[in-house]
Design an enzyme around this catalytic site. Structure first.
Site, short mmCIF file in Angstrom:
data_model
loop_
_atom_site.label_atom_id
_atom_site.label_comp_id
_atom_site.label_asym_id
_atom_site.label_seq_id
_atom_site.Cartn_x
_atom_site.Cartn_y
_atom_site.Cartn_z
N TYR A 97 -24.84 -27.05 -6.46
CA TYR A 97 -26.03 -27.92 -6.55
C TYR A 97 -27.14 -27.33 -5.70
CZ TYR A 97 -25.10 -30.13 -1.94
OH TYR A 97 -24.90 -30.38 -0.60
N CYS A 98 -28.37 -27.58 -6.14
CA CYS A 98 -29.55 -27.25 -5.35
C CYS A 98 -30.30 -28.56 -5.08
CB CYS A 98 -30.42 -26.21 -6.05
SG CYS A 98 -30.99 -26.69 -7.70
N PHE A 99 -31.61 -28.52 -4.91
CA PHE A 99 -32.30 -29.76 -4.55
C PHE A 99 -32.38 -30.73 -5.72
CE2 PHE A 99 -36.23 -32.30 -3.81
CZ PHE A 99 -35.72 -33.05 -2.77
N TYR A 126 -29.08 -32.33 -5.22
CA TYR A 126 -28.97 -33.11 -3.98
C TYR A 126 -29.76 -34.41 -4.08
CZ TYR A 126 -29.68 -34.67 0.77
OH TYR A 126 -29.73 -35.45 1.90
#
Length: 376
Positions: A97-99, A126
């Site tokens: 996962y990223c932002f 996130y």
């Protein structure tokens, strides 16, 4: 066919199971807040992310993407891929996962696929998962009855709670025992991490379908960790269970918690001499934090008694004299404050008893006898 996108509908499953997660955000983002089962293996480090962000603002998305590729290429790119592959070798079921679940996740997924690994990424990233957890905290009080465990300092509330399956240990999550002397050797989590861990604990509690949610009767602040306002408000309306304990047992429990365990912890961390000095500072600073509320005379009496106890411990390796200041602390500060606070909410007290009686009362509790209607 291998799934390459984990939909938002699976957030609950991710957190309840403690799914291994690779957090692709920069360290500065990760350090502000993340999830307990995540490890930070960034696509871009802080300086790289800052440059790409500035480029995005000034020149747009395509220029920023091009700059990102130029910053993370060759040996640097291979180092990042190797780090991801190393983690995946130990945790092959991990998700990315990223932002927001956007370009960083997609690019990492592509590079890993080229390296022979198919790894799903989480939709919404996130931000989506964080918003979901905030919602869990806000809605939990309306989904099951809350009970608040109260009791004088040293009555063993935490010891009791960790034996109960229907309990969530707020102080354990905050890594702080809630009182002026409640600081632990390791630091408290960030506020965001505290909230994330609280939400995950609530999700797991819901999964087990308990008759109630049992919490310690806490202040708004547990050390520096603030309970979310709506959750705290619900706790303030909950019925109260009062845990009773004999004074001598309370004294010896606090001697063990404040003195024996903390001294041992500091010595294990820092060595004998530095550990004792750090332990002494912990006690004296904790006392100083309530100096105004004690008043000058009582503070001085407590400080003198504490210094004498520390001197005896250092010179004779005895800790019994610490009981003197702990007893004073209970008589002059903790007990009067507790009695005043409990008197204001006496109408909410549902049951009083010692550890055995409290266990029996909760064991006999049924969902029917503890409905939202007769708790409210």
């Amino acid at each position: 066919m291998t799934t390459t996108l984990i939909p938002a509908q699976q957030y609950r499953d991710i957190f309840v199971a403690g799914k291994p997660l690779i957090d692709l955000r920069a360290p500065i983002e990760f350090n502000r807040g993340a999830f307990p089962s995540s490890v930070n293996l960034p696509l871009m480090v802080d300086k790289e992310r800052e440059k790409v962000g500035t480029c995005y603002k000034q020149q747009g998305q395509q220029a920023a993407i091009a700059l990102g590729h130029s910053l993370v290429h060759g040996a640097v790119k291979q180092q990042r891929i190797d780090a991801w592959l190393g983690f995946l070798a130990a945790q092959p079921e991990a998700y990315l996962y990223c932002f927001r679940g956007g370009l960083r996740s997609q690019l990492t997924q592509q590079w890993l696929k080229e390296a022979g690994a198919t790894v799903p990424y989480v939709q919404g990233g996130y931000k989506g998962m964080r918003q979901y957890l905030i919602g869990v905290i806000e809605t939990t009080p309306s989904q099951q009855p809350l009970l608040s465990l109260s009791g004088m300092t040293g009555s063993g509330k935490t010891d009791f709670l960790i034996q109960r399956k229907e309990a969530v240990d707020l102080e354990g999550i905050a890594n702080h025992r809630g009182s002026s002397f409640g600081k632990n050797i390791d630091p408290q989590p960030t506020q965001i991490n505290f909230e994330n861990q609280l939400a995950i604990a609530l999700l797991r509690h819901q999964q087990d379908n308990h008759s109630c949610l049992l919490l310690e009767d806490e202040s708004f602040l547990i050390g520096r960790s603030a309970l979310p306002q709506s959750f705290y408000n619900a706790m303030q309306a909950a019925d109260i269970l009062v845990l009773e304990e004999a004074d001598d047992i309370r004294l010896n429990r606090l001697l063990d918690e404040y003195v024996h365990k903390m001294h041992q912890g500091f010595v294990e961390r820092l060595g004998i001499e530095a550990g004792f000095n750090a332990f002494s500072q912990y006690l004296l600073q904790s006392l100083t934090s309530i100096r105004k509320r004690l008043g000058g005379k009582q503070y001085q009496e407590l400080q003198d008694t504490m210094q004498q106890a520390l001197s005896q411990q250092l010179n004779q390796n005895q800790t019994s004299q610490h009981l003197a200041w702990i007893n004073l602390l209970l008589q002059k500060y903790y007990d009067p404050m507790y009695e005043y606070q409990l008197e204001k909410k006496a109408h909410r007290v549902l049951f009083r008893g010692n550890h055995q009686a409290m266990h029996e009362w909760l064991d006999n509790l049924s969902q029917d006898s503890l409905s939202q209607e007769n708790l409210g």
